[in-house]
Design a protein around this motif. Structure first.
Motif, PDB file in Angstrom:
ATOM      1  N   LYS A 258       0.828  -1.208   0.000  1.00 49.74           N
ATOM      2  CA  LYS A 258       0.000   0.000   0.000  1.00 49.74           C
ATOM      3  C   LYS A 258       0.863   1.259   0.000  1.00 49.74           C
ATOM      4  O   LYS A 258       0.497   2.279  -0.597  1.00 49.74           O
ATOM      5  CB  LYS A 258      -0.950  -0.019   1.198  1.00 49.74           C
ATOM      6  CG  LYS A 258      -2.120  -0.985   0.999  1.00 49.74           C
ATOM      7  CD  LYS A 258      -3.067  -0.965   2.159  1.00 49.74           C
ATOM      8  CE  LYS A 258      -4.312  -1.790   1.832  1.00 49.74           C
ATOM      9  NZ  LYS A 258      -4.005  -3.172   1.454  1.00 49.74           N
ATOM     10  N   LYS A 259       2.021   1.207   0.653  1.00 48.09           N
ATOM     11  CA  LYS A 259       2.920   2.362   0.621  1.00 48.09           C
ATOM     12  C   LYS A 259       3.454   2.579  -0.797  1.00 48.09           C
ATOM     13  O   LYS A 259       3.546   3.726  -1.259  1.00 48.09           O
ATOM     14  CB  LYS A 259       4.073   2.157   1.601  1.00 48.09           C
ATOM     15  CG  LYS A 259       3.643   2.275   3.060  1.00 48.09           C
ATOM     16  CD  LYS A 259       4.808   2.048   4.000  1.00 48.09           C
ATOM     17  CE  LYS A 259       4.363   2.153   5.466  1.00 48.09           C
ATOM     18  NZ  LYS A 259       5.478   1.927   6.402  1.00 48.09           N
TER      19      LYS A 259
ATOM     20  N   MET B 223       0.650   4.033  -2.847  1.00 44.70           N
ATOM     21  CA  MET B 223       0.495   5.459  -2.582  1.00 44.70           C
ATOM     22  C   MET B 223       1.576   6.270  -3.287  1.00 44.70           C
ATOM     23  O   MET B 223       1.303   7.342  -3.837  1.00 44.70           O
ATOM     24  CB  MET B 223       0.535   5.728  -1.085  1.00 44.70           C
ATOM     25  CG  MET B 223      -0.735   5.372  -0.355  1.00 44.70           C
ATOM     26  SD  MET B 223      -0.752   6.033   1.332  1.00 44.70           S
ATOM     27  CE  MET B 223      -0.887   7.788   0.994  1.00 44.70           C
TER      28      MET B 223
ATOM     29  N   THR C  34       0.912   6.053  -7.302  1.00 43.71           N
ATOM     30  CA  THR C  34      -0.249   6.875  -7.683  1.00 43.71           C
ATOM     31  C   THR C  34       0.015   8.338  -7.356  1.00 43.71           C
ATOM     32  O   THR C  34      -0.467   9.228  -8.061  1.00 43.71           O
ATOM     33  CB  THR C  34      -1.524   6.402  -6.961  1.00 43.71           C
ATOM     34  OG1 THR C  34      -1.302   6.389  -5.532  1.00 43.71           O
ATOM     35  CG2 THR C  34      -1.923   5.007  -7.418  1.00 43.71           C
ATOM     36  N   GLY C  35       0.803   8.590  -6.313  1.00 40.61           N
ATOM     37  CA  GLY C  35       1.168   9.963  -5.984  1.00 40.61           C
ATOM     38  C   GLY C  35       1.966  10.602  -7.109  1.00 40.61           C
ATOM     39  O   GLY C  35       1.755  11.775  -7.442  1.00 40.61           O
TER      40      GLY C  35
ATOM     41  N   ALA D  34      -6.172   6.196 -10.077  1.00 42.78           N
ATOM     42  CA  ALA D  34      -5.039   6.552  -9.214  1.00 42.78           C
ATOM     43  C   ALA D  34      -5.530   7.224  -7.935  1.00 42.78           C
ATOM     44  O   ALA D  34      -5.043   6.939  -6.831  1.00 42.78           O
ATOM     45  CB  ALA D  34      -4.082   7.479  -9.962  1.00 42.78           C
ATOM     46  N   PHE D  35      -6.510   8.103  -8.072  1.00 43.97           N
ATOM     47  CA  PHE D  35      -7.070   8.815  -6.925  1.00 43.97           C
ATOM     48  C   PHE D  35      -7.736   7.838  -5.959  1.00 43.97           C
ATOM     49  O   PHE D  35      -7.542   7.915  -4.736  1.00 43.97           O
ATOM     50  CB  PHE D  35      -8.083   9.846  -7.432  1.00 43.97           C
ATOM     51  CG  PHE D  35      -8.442  10.903  -6.432  1.00 43.97           C
ATOM     52  CD1 PHE D  35      -7.505  11.811  -5.989  1.00 43.97           C
ATOM     53  CD2 PHE D  35      -9.737  11.000  -5.951  1.00 43.97           C
ATOM     54  CE1 PHE D  35      -7.832  12.809  -5.072  1.00 43.97           C
ATOM     55  CE2 PHE D  35     -10.083  11.978  -5.030  1.00 43.97           C
ATOM     56  CZ  PHE D  35      -9.124  12.885  -4.591  1.00 43.97           C
TER      57      PHE D  35
ATOM     58  N   HIS E  10      -5.099   5.695  -4.220  1.00 42.75           N
ATOM     59  CA  HIS E  10      -4.363   6.547  -3.270  1.00 42.75           C
ATOM     60  C   HIS E  10      -5.165   6.721  -1.979  1.00 42.75           C
ATOM     61  O   HIS E  10      -4.625   6.574  -0.875  1.00 42.75           O
ATOM     62  CB  HIS E  10      -4.098   7.901  -3.924  1.00 42.75           C
ATOM     63  CG  HIS E  10      -3.024   8.698  -3.276  1.00 42.75           C
ATOM     64  ND1 HIS E  10      -1.679   8.454  -3.470  1.00 42.75           N
ATOM     65  CD2 HIS E  10      -3.077   9.750  -2.409  1.00 42.75           C
ATOM     66  CE1 HIS E  10      -0.962   9.313  -2.782  1.00 42.75           C
ATOM     67  NE2 HIS E  10      -1.782  10.105  -2.116  1.00 42.75           N
TER      68      HIS E  10
ATOM     69  N   ALA F 291      -4.285   4.993   1.685  1.00 41.97           N
ATOM     70  CA  ALA F 291      -4.063   5.916   2.804  1.00 41.97           C
ATOM     71  C   ALA F 291      -5.000   5.588   3.966  1.00 41.97           C
ATOM     72  O   ALA F 291      -4.580   5.577   5.133  1.00 41.97           O
ATOM     73  CB  ALA F 291      -4.282   7.354   2.348  1.00 41.97           C
TER      74      ALA F 291
ATOM     75  N   GLY G 179      -5.245  15.909   2.954  1.00 36.98           N
ATOM     76  CA  GLY G 179      -5.785  14.972   1.977  1.00 36.98           C
ATOM     77  C   GLY G 179      -7.300  15.038   1.904  1.00 36.98           C
ATOM     78  O   GLY G 179      -7.891  15.013   0.817  1.00 36.98           O
TER      79      GLY G 179
ATOM     80  N   GLY H 217       4.072  14.618   0.764  1.00 37.34           N
ATOM     81  CA  GLY H 217       3.972  13.487  -0.145  1.00 37.34           C
ATOM     82  C   GLY H 217       5.240  13.259  -0.933  1.00 37.34           C
ATOM     83  O   GLY H 217       5.709  12.118  -1.065  1.00 37.34           O
TER      84      GLY H 217
ATOM     85  N   LEU I  85       7.480   9.900  -0.642  1.00 38.96           N
ATOM     86  CA  LEU I  85       7.576   8.929  -1.743  1.00 38.96           C
ATOM     87  C   LEU I  85       9.025   8.606  -2.088  1.00 38.96           C
ATOM     88  O   LEU I  85       9.337   7.486  -2.505  1.00 38.96           O
ATOM     89  CB  LEU I  85       6.798   9.425  -2.961  1.00 38.96           C
ATOM     90  CG  LEU I  85       7.370  10.490  -3.891  1.00 38.96           C
ATOM     91  CD1 LEU I  85       8.335   9.916  -4.921  1.00 38.96           C
ATOM     92  CD2 LEU I  85       6.232  11.197  -4.621  1.00 38.96           C
TER      93      LEU I  85
END
Length: 243
Positions: free
Chosen positions: A31-32, A35, A38-39, A94-95, A98, A102, A137, A196, A200
């Protein structure tokens, strides 16, 4: 006998492994990474969107021509607007990823707080960054919905015209409370981008102690440039520089 077969089938279904990408995404590390990736996609869009909108300062015709060009990308190989909708679908995906990643990571971190291994000072710093990212966010997410309603679908503009992007922007930003929403939202976006970008680099393994100061400079510069560009639009309309 039937019951035994049913039980065996149920057990086999539970034991069947999911695709590796689903297994990886199910983990916190996955998941990281999700994120971070997609970030990057969203950051690229935010920057390109800001640069394109700078045509507002060139006048109505250049900005409207730019908007028409976006709708005509890959035409006639593809139907008019198809490429633009393809980009939108990628951004929506992507949104969504993300936000989901999160939210799940936030819940897992809350459950894991009983076994903290950080020093109190490190934990306080991390918790402050986490709270900043969380609320910025949320603000950015709500703003995206408002932005779509305002300048994509024209819900807040009774004279909305899909062909007159310049006029739509000037009409919306001439209303003080709409301009204020954009200012507040883009300040929140700047904080979110700063944290962010910094995070990343670490998630993707692009960090070394001797280069970390450049990493910080890039995070600050990116956030400031995007914020300055986006804030210039409502401010210019409110001051009468554009109109």
């Amino acid at each position: 006998m039937a019951a035994t077969q049913t039980g065996a089938t149920s057990t086999a279904s539970r034991n069947r492994r999911r695709p590796w990408i689903a297994e990886f995404y199910a983990s916190s590390l996955g998941k990281k990474y999700a994120m971070a990736i997609t970030g990057i996609v969203l950051m690229a869009y935010v920057f390109a969107h800001m640069v394109g909108n700078l045509k507002l300062f060139e006048g109505a015709q250049p900005l409207n021509d730019y908007a028409a060009w976006l709708r005509e990308i890959a035409y006639p190989a593809l139907p008019e607007g198809a490429a633009l909708w393809g980009v939108r679908i990628v951004l929506i995906a992507a949104f969504a990823i993300h936000i989901h990643a999160a939210a799940v990571l936030t819940l897992r971190n809350r459950r894991a707080r009983g076994t903290k291994y950080q020093s109190k000072r490190d934990y306080n710093a991390a918790d402050f960054a986490s709270r900043t990212m969380r609320w910025s966010g949320v603000i950015v997410g709500l703003f995206v919905l408002f932005h779509l309603a305002d300048l994509t679908f024209g819900a807040t503009n009774p004279d909305f015209d899909h062909a007159d992007v310049y006029g739509n922007i000037v009409t919306s930003f001439s209303v003080w409370w709409i301009a204020a929403i954009y200012v507040v939202a883009n300040l929140a976006l700047a904080f979110h981008l700063y944290h962010g970008v910094w995070s990343l680099f670490q998630t993707m393994g692009w960090n070394q102690r001797r280069f970390n100061h450049w990493r910080r400079y890039f995070a600050v510069a990116f956030a400031v440039v995007v914020a300055a560009g986006n804030l210039s639009f409502p401010i210019a309309v409110q001051l009468g520089i554009v109109g």
